[in-house]
Design a protein around this motif. Structure first.
Motif, mmCIF file in Angstrom:
data_model
loop_
_atom_site.group_PDB
_atom_site.id
_atom_site.type_symbol
_atom_site.label_atom_id
_atom_site.label_comp_id
_atom_site.label_asym_id
_atom_site.label_seq_id
_atom_site.Cartn_x
_atom_site.Cartn_y
_atom_site.Cartn_z
ATOM 1 N N ASP A 13 36.020 36.097 57.751
ATOM 2 C CA ASP A 13 35.996 36.666 59.109
ATOM 3 C C ASP A 13 35.777 35.574 60.152
ATOM 4 O OD1 ASP A 13 36.334 39.170 57.948
ATOM 5 O OD2 ASP A 13 34.175 39.498 57.800
ATOM 6 N N GLU A 72 27.034 38.150 48.702
ATOM 7 C CA GLU A 72 26.929 38.303 50.161
ATOM 8 C C GLU A 72 27.761 39.486 50.642
ATOM 9 O OE1 GLU A 72 28.197 35.946 54.229
ATOM 10 O OE2 GLU A 72 27.888 34.770 52.413
ATOM 11 N N LEU A 73 28.981 39.606 50.135
ATOM 12 C CA LEU A 73 29.850 40.708 50.538
ATOM 13 C C LEU A 73 29.280 42.056 50.098
ATOM 14 C CD1 LEU A 73 33.305 39.112 49.723
ATOM 15 C CD2 LEU A 73 32.414 39.646 52.005
ATOM 16 N N THR A 74 28.688 42.096 48.929
ATOM 17 C CA THR A 74 28.072 43.330 48.440
ATOM 18 C C THR A 74 26.859 43.690 49.291
ATOM 19 O OG1 THR A 74 28.854 42.835 46.217
ATOM 20 C CG2 THR A 74 27.089 44.459 46.410
ATOM 21 N N ALA A 75 26.038 42.684 49.608
ATOM 22 C CA ALA A 75 24.841 42.924 50.421
ATOM 23 C C ALA A 75 25.209 43.423 51.821
ATOM 24 C CB ALA A 75 24.015 41.644 50.522
ATOM 25 N N ASN A 76 26.338 42.949 52.352
ATOM 26 C CA ASN A 76 26.771 43.364 53.688
ATOM 27 C C ASN A 76 27.537 44.682 53.682
ATOM 28 O OD1 ASN A 76 25.656 41.102 54.861
ATOM 29 N ND2 ASN A 76 27.537 39.925 54.725
ATOM 30 N N GLY A 77 27.720 45.268 52.502
ATOM 31 C CA GLY A 77 28.436 46.523 52.397
ATOM 32 C C GLY A 77 29.946 46.367 52.418
ATOM 33 N N ALA A 78 30.427 45.126 52.367
ATOM 34 C CA ALA A 78 31.869 44.902 52.385
ATOM 35 C C ALA A 78 32.508 45.201 51.038
ATOM 36 C CB ALA A 78 32.174 43.455 52.774
ATOM 37 N N HIS A 103 37.437 43.000 56.292
ATOM 38 C CA HIS A 103 37.157 41.574 56.136
ATOM 39 C C HIS A 103 38.386 40.820 55.665
ATOM 40 C CE1 HIS A 103 32.889 42.361 56.634
ATOM 41 N NE2 HIS A 103 33.070 43.411 55.849
#
Length: 158
Positions: free
Chosen positions: A131, A146-152, A78
């Protein structure tokens, strides 16, 4: 089409060139296409593009190195482009940028933070692109969630 003797063919670069009809004037679009599919533009891709477009490797590399959006090596999944221009600074962008940089430092292998100086989204500052997706009125807690939830990001980033 004959290959250069020392060229190792890159199938994704060859396909990107074919989609652009091997037109040298489409070099930037071809580089974007290769990076979108491979994540970066490596030496094999440079050699293949040069061969397909009848350009020198130096010409391809010159364009590649001129534009900061292209990568020569694999990078994080990302990219967060933070606006650091005056309009975003006026609504707390610098403090937000400092907080995000500190919070995301431990995840440098997963996300890269880049400074940009105008995203054309001044009315919704502080602004960013995650992104290539615009985010207005950027909230660091919401972004980290959001980044944590998306696994980023790993779950322990604060």
């Amino acid at each position: 089409m004959p290959m250069l003797i020392d060229t190792i063919d890159d199938a994704s670069a060859r396909a990107a060139c074919a989609r652009a009809a091997n037109r040298p004037d489409a070099l930037i679009e071809i580089l974007h296409d290769v990076q979108r599919t491979s994540g970066f533009v490596g030496d094999r891709a440079i050699a293949t593009i040069a061969d397909a477009l009848n350009l020198s490797r130096a010409e391809v590399l010159g364009v590649l190195s001129f534009y900061h959006d292209f990568r020569r090596q694999p990078g994080p999944r990302h990219i967060l482009k933070l606006c650091r221009a005056e309009a975003c600074q006026a609504v707390g962008g610098e403090a937000l940028a400092n907080r995000l940089e500190a919070a995301l430092a431990s995840a440098a292998d997963r996300i890269e933070i880049r400074s940009v100086y105008c995203l054309g989204n001044c009315a919704l500052g502080p602004a960013a692109l995650l992104d290539d997706r615009p985010i207005g009125r950027l909230d660091p807690d919401a972004l980290i969630d959001e980044l944590t939830a998306n696994g980023a990001l790993p779950g322990d980033v604060e």
